[in-house]
Write a protein that holds these residues in place. Sequence first.
Motif, PDB file in Angstrom:
ATOM      1  N   VAL A  52       0.848  -1.194   0.000  1.00  0.00           N
ATOM      2  CA  VAL A  52       0.000   0.000   0.000  1.00  0.00           C
ATOM      3  C   VAL A  52       0.888   1.250   0.000  1.00  0.00           C
ATOM      4  CG1 VAL A  52      -1.764   1.293   1.269  1.00  0.00           C
ATOM      5  CG2 VAL A  52      -1.845  -1.209   1.209  1.00  0.00           C
ATOM      6  N   GLY A  53       0.569   2.235  -0.827  1.00  0.00           N
ATOM      7  CA  GLY A  53       1.321   3.492  -0.850  1.00  0.00           C
ATOM      8  C   GLY A  53       0.876   4.409   0.273  1.00  0.00           C
ATOM      9  N   LEU A  54       1.796   5.242   0.772  1.00  0.00           N
ATOM     10  CA  LEU A  54       1.489   6.178   1.857  1.00  0.00           C
ATOM     11  C   LEU A  54       1.902   7.587   1.460  1.00  0.00           C
ATOM     12  CD1 LEU A  54       0.540   6.620   4.823  1.00  0.00           C
ATOM     13  CD2 LEU A  54       2.948   6.356   5.492  1.00  0.00           C
ATOM     14  N   LEU A  55       0.960   8.520   1.511  1.00  0.00           N
ATOM     15  CA  LEU A  55       1.217   9.943   1.278  1.00  0.00           C
ATOM     16  C   LEU A  55       0.893  10.673   2.565  1.00  0.00           C
ATOM     17  CD1 LEU A  55       1.744  12.487  -0.427  1.00  0.00           C
ATOM     18  CD2 LEU A  55      -0.625  12.330  -1.229  1.00  0.00           C
ATOM     19  N   SER A  56       1.868  11.351   3.156  1.00  0.00           N
ATOM     20  CA  SER A  56       1.659  11.987   4.451  1.00  0.00           C
ATOM     21  C   SER A  56       2.077  13.454   4.436  1.00  0.00           C
ATOM     22  CB  SER A  56       2.417  11.238   5.551  1.00  0.00           C
ATOM     23  OG  SER A  56       3.816  11.244   5.304  1.00  0.00           O
ATOM     24  N   PHE A  57       1.412  14.224   5.295  1.00  0.00           N
ATOM     25  CA  PHE A  57       1.686  15.651   5.442  1.00  0.00           C
ATOM     26  C   PHE A  57       1.835  15.978   6.936  1.00  0.00           C
ATOM     27  CE2 PHE A  57      -0.755  15.121   1.581  1.00  0.00           C
ATOM     28  CZ  PHE A  57      -0.129  15.947   0.666  1.00  0.00           C
ATOM     29  N   GLY A  58       2.688  16.948   7.250  1.00  0.00           N
ATOM     30  CA  GLY A  58       2.792  17.434   8.620  1.00  0.00           C
ATOM     31  C   GLY A  58       3.737  16.638   9.485  1.00  0.00           C
ATOM     32  N   ASN A  59       3.566  16.744  10.805  1.00  0.00           N
ATOM     33  CA  ASN A  59       4.397  16.059  11.795  1.00  0.00           C
ATOM     34  C   ASN A  59       3.630  14.871  12.350  1.00  0.00           C
ATOM     35  OD1 ASN A  59       6.170  18.197  11.434  1.00  0.00           O
ATOM     36  ND2 ASN A  59       5.363  19.341  13.177  1.00  0.00           N
ATOM     37  N   LEU A  60       4.186  13.690  12.236  1.00  0.00           N
ATOM     38  CA  LEU A  60       3.512  12.466  12.664  1.00  0.00           C
ATOM     39  C   LEU A  60       4.294  11.798  13.781  1.00  0.00           C
ATOM     40  CD1 LEU A  60       2.742  11.112   9.087  1.00  0.00           C
ATOM     41  CD2 LEU A  60       1.165  12.324  10.598  1.00  0.00           C
ATOM     42  N   PHE A  61       3.565  11.310  14.791  1.00  0.00           N
ATOM     43  CA  PHE A  61       4.206  10.690  15.943  1.00  0.00           C
ATOM     44  C   PHE A  61       3.495   9.400  16.315  1.00  0.00           C
ATOM     45  CE2 PHE A  61       5.059  15.217  16.244  1.00  0.00           C
ATOM     46  CZ  PHE A  61       6.424  15.235  16.478  1.00  0.00           C
ATOM     47  N   VAL A  62       4.218   8.560  17.063  1.00  0.00           N
ATOM     48  CA  VAL A  62       3.662   7.318  17.600  1.00  0.00           C
ATOM     49  C   VAL A  62       3.762   7.386  19.122  1.00  0.00           C
ATOM     50  CG1 VAL A  62       3.815   4.805  17.640  1.00  0.00           C
ATOM     51  CG2 VAL A  62       4.446   6.063  15.559  1.00  0.00           C
ATOM     52  N   ARG A  63       2.621   7.188  19.804  1.00  0.00           N
ATOM     53  CA  ARG A  63       2.590   7.215  21.273  1.00  0.00           C
ATOM     54  C   ARG A  63       2.854   5.812  21.816  1.00  0.00           C
ATOM     55  NH1 ARG A  63      -2.254   9.358  20.008  1.00  0.00           N
ATOM     56  NH2 ARG A  63      -3.279   7.539  20.973  1.00  0.00           N
ATOM     57  N   ILE A  64       3.875   5.705  22.625  1.00  0.00           N
ATOM     58  CA  ILE A  64       4.187   4.438  23.297  1.00  0.00           C
ATOM     59  C   ILE A  64       4.300   4.748  24.783  1.00  0.00           C
ATOM     60  CG2 ILE A  64       5.774   2.493  23.464  1.00  0.00           C
ATOM     61  CD1 ILE A  64       6.668   3.099  20.623  1.00  0.00           C
ATOM     62  N   ASP A  65       3.326   4.255  25.556  1.00  0.00           N
ATOM     63  CA  ASP A  65       3.216   4.600  26.978  1.00  0.00           C
ATOM     64  C   ASP A  65       3.120   6.121  27.099  1.00  0.00           C
ATOM     65  OD1 ASP A  65       3.337   1.911  27.668  1.00  0.00           O
ATOM     66  OD2 ASP A  65       5.530   1.924  27.697  1.00  0.00           O
ATOM     67  N   GLU A  66       4.052   6.724  27.785  1.00  0.00           N
ATOM     68  CA  GLU A  66       4.020   8.177  27.953  1.00  0.00           C
ATOM     69  C   GLU A  66       4.974   8.891  27.000  1.00  0.00           C
ATOM     70  OE1 GLU A  66       1.862   9.692  29.952  1.00  0.00           O
ATOM     71  OE2 GLU A  66       1.070   7.701  30.434  1.00  0.00           O
ATOM     72  N   GLN A  67       5.628   8.127  26.141  1.00  0.00           N
ATOM     73  CA  GLN A  67       6.618   8.696  25.243  1.00  0.00           C
ATOM     74  C   GLN A  67       6.056   8.846  23.822  1.00  0.00           C
ATOM     75  OE1 GLN A  67       9.682   9.679  26.319  1.00  0.00           O
ATOM     76  NE2 GLN A  67       9.050   9.078  28.391  1.00  0.00           N
ATOM     77  N   LYS A  68       6.594   9.817  23.077  1.00  0.00           N
ATOM     78  CA  LYS A  68       6.231   9.992  21.670  1.00  0.00           C
ATOM     79  C   LYS A  68       7.477   9.841  20.811  1.00  0.00           C
ATOM     80  CE  LYS A  68       4.059  13.896  21.078  1.00  0.00           C
ATOM     81  NZ  LYS A  68       3.163  14.906  20.442  1.00  0.00           N
ATOM     82  N   SER A  69       7.355   9.033  19.749  1.00  0.00           N
ATOM     83  CA  SER A  69       8.448   8.850  18.799  1.00  0.00           C
ATOM     84  C   SER A  69       8.023   9.371  17.439  1.00  0.00           C
ATOM     85  CB  SER A  69       8.815   7.368  18.681  1.00  0.00           C
ATOM     86  OG  SER A  69       9.217   6.828  19.909  1.00  0.00           O
TER      87      SER A  69
END
Length: 531
Positions: A116-133
């Motif tokens: 699947v192709g992915l087109l993204s805009f802006g700032n993207l993060f992943v929440r893991i527990d209390e941390q963001k990556s």
Amino acid sequence: MTRLQVKKSKMNFVLKIFLIFPFAVSLLQPKSIDYTALLIPSDLRENNSASYQKIVDDLTSIELFLIQHKIIYNVIYTDKLDEIEVDNYSLIILPSSFDFSEEEFELLKSAIVKGVGLLSFGNLFVRIDEQKSDFYEKLFEDSLIERFENHETTLTQSFQSNESIFPPFENFDLLIKSNPQISYYKTDKEKFYSFGCLNGEKTFTTSFLSFVGSGRIAHFGFSFNKVLSDKSQLNKFNKLILKVIDWLKKDAGIWITESTEFKKQFLISLDLDKTGFINENILNRIFGLNYPILLITAEPNKLKKYHDSFGDEVYYGLKLNCESNVDSIVQTLSNSEKKINFLLSEKKCLNEREIKRFSFAGVNTILIRNDERSYYNQFYDILVTSFNDYSSIQCSEENIYLLDVFNKISCESDNLNETLYILEKQSDLSKSFNRKLLINHLLLRTVNITSSERENDFEIIIQNPNKSEINDLMLIVDKKFLNQKLIYDLRIDGQSSFIEKCKAFDNLKIELSKIRANSKIVIEFFFNDHI
């Protein structure tokens, strides 16, 4: 109700229509692998949420873009990813900055790996527990990609075509509003392909292409609403996004590029008007490095003694400005016993008639600083192209760069080492001036490509309309353009040939040594067992 409140109310009303109606069909599975999904945070169901207020403009802009260009799409909320067969979509669009849960991230990553192709805009993060990556640092955790935070109010992102990776497009710059701050990336050259550099820094970008498993990715670190450039530049960006969407779906079509990477070309220029003499030690050291040298002046008579000393070992150039007397200069050049190869101008001053007159006087290359046009007139054998200073090579689209020695050093030879080091550290970006290669690069843009498909074969015709031969071509055919059929045979002008399948880019590449002047090459793909 104030004017601002009315405007905001209308915007919310429009967005509600866009979000609510697609949601009614978002649980339906796509009927075709060409379907597109707009993926949005599940908390946007609450119109008063902080996330809703933050990205409402971005969502409206991307949906208007899709509607205006008649791109059919469904809307999927992130908390429904586990209920949807996401693998059936050909493209997923992330329209704005938001956070993913770890489970949502893994579901999306699995779909991308499967194609699947992915087109993204802006700032993207992943929440893991209390941390963001950072989303892309986590997606490419074993690769050299590093996210940075910008604190400037505006940014300039350059977009420059890289035809060995992506179909050709018109180069342009975008001025971007960076408030709230926009993230940018430092990427390696092996797995990430930058659309262009940021604020003149070659190493950094907000926008890049990459690959994950069988999937393709394109990321832009800003939304449509952050673009401050005028309408003409925004139109170029819109056209690029449409090309990106086709590329992500592996349907980017057919295009021609060089079989080897085209690099910027450079000349070392010695401006005789900036010094009363040329230090012999400096000149001998430059000659020893075998770099091409261009002696330039506004006074043709100054070149005579260097003609006598160096002959054809160096190039000779004449500086022009918009007040120069063309008749007088042409007469001087015509009467000169020694040929002057180059004309240099800081501005676009010459018309077509004057350019032809200079070609009759022996000039074969005209350099115009930061000029938008580059072309080669075959009948008059004259090349017109843009140039810039060598210090700007990191983030500029000009084909030729001049390292002006007398701008960089004094008459003391000890300073020459530092100047020549500029060339050494840029050697991966540029090569010595070669007029023939530059002409070949320009003629390549004039090649015509037509194609036709039948039940069991596919034909591509490449036509060279020029009076000059074109060498070292690469034909790139995106995978889906051949409908992912099994290719039984490939013939070039009736002769069976080798097929190079580029696994990294998921396309076919065919090297062609040359196309003769005013001729064509016929390439035929045969499917199944049809010969």
